[in-house]
Write a protein that holds these residues in place. Structure first.
Motif, mmCIF file in Angstrom:
data_model
loop_
_atom_site.group_PDB
_atom_site.id
_atom_site.type_symbol
_atom_site.label_atom_id
_atom_site.label_comp_id
_atom_site.label_asym_id
_atom_site.label_seq_id
_atom_site.Cartn_x
_atom_site.Cartn_y
_atom_site.Cartn_z
ATOM 1 N N LEU A 1 0.724 -1.172 0.016
ATOM 2 C CA LEU A 1 0.092 0.041 -0.142
ATOM 3 C C LEU A 1 0.947 1.386 -0.043
ATOM 4 C CD1 LEU A 1 -2.735 1.034 0.294
ATOM 5 C CD2 LEU A 1 -2.500 1.143 2.729
ATOM 6 N N ILE A 2 0.647 2.017 -1.011
ATOM 7 C CA ILE A 2 1.339 3.363 -1.035
ATOM 8 C C ILE A 2 0.584 4.648 -0.460
ATOM 9 C CG2 ILE A 2 2.557 5.082 -2.814
ATOM 10 C CD1 ILE A 2 2.376 2.755 -4.755
ATOM 11 N N TYR A 3 -0.703 4.652 -0.706
ATOM 12 C CA TYR A 3 -1.540 5.837 -0.091
ATOM 13 C C TYR A 3 -2.727 5.366 -0.067
ATOM 14 C CZ TYR A 3 1.580 9.877 0.179
ATOM 15 O OH TYR A 3 2.736 10.737 0.597
ATOM 16 N N ILE A 4 -3.483 5.796 0.718
ATOM 17 C CA ILE A 4 -4.761 5.939 1.028
ATOM 18 C C ILE A 4 -5.514 7.085 0.884
ATOM 19 C CG2 ILE A 4 -4.706 5.353 3.566
ATOM 20 C CD1 ILE A 4 -6.972 3.485 3.360
ATOM 21 N N SER A 5 -6.807 7.156 0.257
ATOM 22 C CA SER A 5 -7.488 8.588 0.281
ATOM 23 C C SER A 5 -8.869 8.151 1.045
ATOM 24 C CB SER A 5 -7.662 8.915 -1.315
ATOM 25 O OG SER A 5 -8.546 10.320 -1.140
ATOM 26 N N TYR A 6 -9.131 8.714 1.751
ATOM 27 C CA TYR A 6 -10.594 8.716 2.537
ATOM 28 C C TYR A 6 -11.585 9.670 1.978
ATOM 29 C CZ TYR A 6 -7.755 6.213 5.890
ATOM 30 O OH TYR A 6 -6.828 5.427 6.427
ATOM 31 N N ASP A 7 -11.300 10.580 0.994
ATOM 32 C CA ASP A 7 -12.289 11.469 0.291
ATOM 33 C C ASP A 7 -11.317 12.519 -0.342
ATOM 34 O OD1 ASP A 7 -15.622 12.224 1.255
ATOM 35 O OD2 ASP A 7 -14.421 12.469 -0.587
ATOM 36 N N VAL A 8 -12.006 13.312 -0.916
ATOM 37 C CA VAL A 8 -11.300 14.438 -1.572
ATOM 38 C C VAL A 8 -10.401 15.346 -0.691
ATOM 39 C CG1 VAL A 8 -11.749 16.713 -2.407
ATOM 40 C CG2 VAL A 8 -13.159 14.914 -3.225
ATOM 41 N N ASP A 9 -9.144 15.419 -0.833
ATOM 42 C CA ASP A 9 -8.090 16.052 -0.098
ATOM 43 C C ASP A 9 -7.929 15.654 1.266
ATOM 44 O OD1 ASP A 9 -8.855 19.605 -1.730
ATOM 45 O OD2 ASP A 9 -7.147 17.947 -2.089
ATOM 46 N N SER A 10 -8.182 14.262 1.318
ATOM 47 C CA SER A 10 -8.258 13.553 2.539
ATOM 48 C C SER A 10 -7.326 12.334 2.455
ATOM 49 C CB SER A 10 -9.423 13.257 3.232
ATOM 50 O OG SER A 10 -9.320 12.375 4.420
ATOM 51 N N ASN A 11 -5.884 12.662 2.402
ATOM 52 C CA ASN A 11 -4.942 11.510 1.947
ATOM 53 C C ASN A 11 -4.044 10.928 3.105
ATOM 54 O OD1 ASN A 11 -6.236 11.813 -0.596
ATOM 55 N ND2 ASN A 11 -4.889 13.407 -0.894
ATOM 56 N N SER A 12 -3.677 9.854 3.198
ATOM 57 C CA SER A 12 -2.806 9.191 4.255
ATOM 58 C C SER A 12 -1.838 8.327 3.623
ATOM 59 C CB SER A 12 -3.756 8.570 5.155
ATOM 60 O OG SER A 12 -2.936 8.231 6.405
ATOM 61 N N GLU A 13 -0.503 8.424 4.376
ATOM 62 C CA GLU A 13 0.418 7.543 3.737
ATOM 63 C C GLU A 13 0.135 5.941 4.133
ATOM 64 O OE1 GLU A 13 4.090 10.678 4.415
ATOM 65 O OE2 GLU A 13 3.791 8.823 5.667
ATOM 66 N N GLY A 14 0.447 5.090 3.183
ATOM 67 C CA GLY A 14 0.338 3.772 3.291
ATOM 68 C C GLY A 14 1.748 3.178 3.931
ATOM 69 N N ASP A 15 2.177 2.182 3.753
ATOM 70 C CA ASP A 15 3.206 1.380 4.142
ATOM 71 C C ASP A 15 4.545 1.785 3.419
ATOM 72 O OD1 ASP A 15 1.192 -1.338 4.278
ATOM 73 O OD2 ASP A 15 1.683 0.000 5.974
ATOM 74 N N ILE A 16 4.374 2.398 2.188
ATOM 75 C CA ILE A 16 5.886 2.780 1.356
ATOM 76 C C ILE A 16 5.472 4.036 0.535
ATOM 77 C CG2 ILE A 16 6.562 0.190 1.136
ATOM 78 C CD1 ILE A 16 5.235 0.389 -1.854
ATOM 79 N N PRO A 17 5.215 4.979 1.161
ATOM 80 C CA PRO A 17 4.694 6.324 0.530
ATOM 81 C C PRO A 17 6.040 7.046 0.034
ATOM 82 C CG PRO A 17 4.965 6.740 2.818
ATOM 83 C CD PRO A 17 5.317 4.964 2.752
ATOM 84 N N LYS A 18 7.403 6.468 0.423
ATOM 85 C CA LYS A 18 8.561 7.492 -0.015
ATOM 86 C C LYS A 18 8.768 7.367 -1.350
ATOM 87 C CE LYS A 18 13.282 8.025 1.049
ATOM 88 N NZ LYS A 18 14.707 7.556 1.758
ATOM 89 N N GLY A 19 8.931 8.759 -2.104
ATOM 90 C CA GLY A 19 9.080 8.648 -3.359
ATOM 91 C C GLY A 19 7.749 8.895 -4.224
ATOM 92 N N TYR A 20 6.755 8.953 -3.601
ATOM 93 C CA TYR A 20 5.253 8.934 -4.270
ATOM 94 C C TYR A 20 4.654 10.297 -3.718
ATOM 95 C CZ TYR A 20 6.317 4.496 -5.499
ATOM 96 O OH TYR A 20 7.104 3.036 -5.862
ATOM 97 N N ARG A 21 3.697 10.785 -4.450
ATOM 98 C CA ARG A 21 2.567 11.743 -3.804
ATOM 99 C C ARG A 21 1.539 11.681 -4.583
ATOM 100 N NH1 ARG A 21 2.130 16.773 -6.476
ATOM 101 N NH2 ARG A 21 3.868 17.053 -8.136
ATOM 102 N N VAL A 22 0.147 11.847 -4.037
ATOM 103 C CA VAL A 22 -1.173 11.837 -4.625
ATOM 104 C C VAL A 22 -1.739 13.017 -4.392
ATOM 105 C CG1 VAL A 22 -1.437 9.083 -3.864
ATOM 106 C CG2 VAL A 22 -1.970 11.065 -2.286
ATOM 107 N N SER A 23 -2.888 12.850 -5.376
ATOM 108 C CA SER A 23 -3.811 14.001 -5.456
ATOM 109 C C SER A 23 -5.048 13.549 -5.754
ATOM 110 C CB SER A 23 -3.350 15.083 -6.743
ATOM 111 O OG SER A 23 -4.375 16.096 -6.790
ATOM 112 N N ARG A 24 -6.043 14.121 -4.904
ATOM 113 C CA ARG A 24 -7.533 13.798 -5.036
ATOM 114 C C ARG A 24 -8.424 15.017 -4.825
ATOM 115 N NH1 ARG A 24 -11.106 9.137 -1.983
ATOM 116 N NH2 ARG A 24 -12.741 8.907 -3.578
ATOM 117 N N LYS A 25 -8.895 15.465 -6.002
ATOM 118 C CA LYS A 25 -9.555 16.718 -6.230
ATOM 119 C C LYS A 25 -11.061 16.396 -6.320
ATOM 120 C CE LYS A 25 -6.045 19.527 -5.148
ATOM 121 N NZ LYS A 25 -5.999 19.924 -3.970
#
Lengths: 112, 112
Positions: free
Chosen positions: A45-69
């Motif tokens: 798991l890299i990232y999890i998003s619970y809703d728009v602009d509500s994101n949380s790191e997973g187990d291996i987030p380094k080197g990644y970012r996310v966007s949920r608009k």
């Protein structure tokens, strides 16, 4: 029709280039996920998003970012891709965080 | 059996045989979900068993859950070549903030 889509399906990039992976779902699910899968290592798991602009790191987030608009759309960004980020990336969505996850078909990324 | 720290397990059987795969989890779970991933595809849910159930059947699939030993099993009877896939179990830790955690998976090869 319950569906998770991913674009592109295949991608080749050079080390140092930026990468954008896109995911969409038509089920109005609140929760969305990005995983990577390497041979023999299962789903990480890299990232999890619970809703728009509500994101949380997973187990291996380094080197990644996310966007949920928008609720139906979740992007994974690799700034300055590295060769060890070569992998298959899966997006998934679920109605709520403990519910069944619906997976997309995956994006195969090769970083040279 | 599969758990987060183990490598992918592999089983090879002949078509028509029965097979059982096991899954252990570390803490309380409200549900065990079993997913199947065919080559080149994303995982898909095949059967789900809740903590108040001991057994669940769906066609040729049978899932069991033993909360006292924190383990679950997935059995497939009369396997077909089309059952060839990687099978994952997924568990949660209960509670409102829990998310699903996937095991490393069992790679099943059914030879015709």
């Amino acid at each position: 029709d319950m569906k998770v889509t991913q674009m592109p399906r295949y991608l080749i990039k050079r080390m140092g280039e930026n990468v954008l992976l896109e995911c969409g779902q038509d089920m109005s699910h609140e929760t969305m996920y990005w995983y990577r899968q390497d041979p023999g290592l299962g789903l990480q798991l890299i990232y999890i998003s619970y809703d728009v602009d509500s994101n949380s790191e997973g187990d291996i987030p380094k080197g990644y970012r996310v966007s949920r608009k928008k609720r139906e759309h979740f992007s994974l960004i690799l700034d300055s891709a590295k060769t060890n980020q070569t992998s298959v990336y899966f997006c998934a969505s679920s109605l709520y965080r403990q519910d069944t996850q619906y997976f997309g078909p995956g994006t195969r990324l090769l970083v040279l | 059996s599969q758990w987060g720290e183990e490598n992918l397990q592999a089983l090879s059987i002949q078509e028509g045989e029965d097979v059982t795969m096991n899954c252990s989890y570390k803490t309380y779970t409200t549900v065990v979900q079993w997913y199947r991933q065919k080559s080149g595809k994303g995982p898909a849910l095949i059967i789900l068993i809740r903590s108040n159930e001991r057994e669940k059947r769906s066609g040729r699939l049978r899932a069991t859950l033993d909360t006292s030993s924190q383990s679950s099993s997935l059995s497939i009877t009369g396997t077909l070549a089309t059952d060839t896939a990687v099978y994952f179990c997924a568990t949660d830790e209960g509670g409102s903030n829990a998310k699903l955690t996937f095991g490393k998976g069992t790679k099943l090869s059914v030879k015709s």
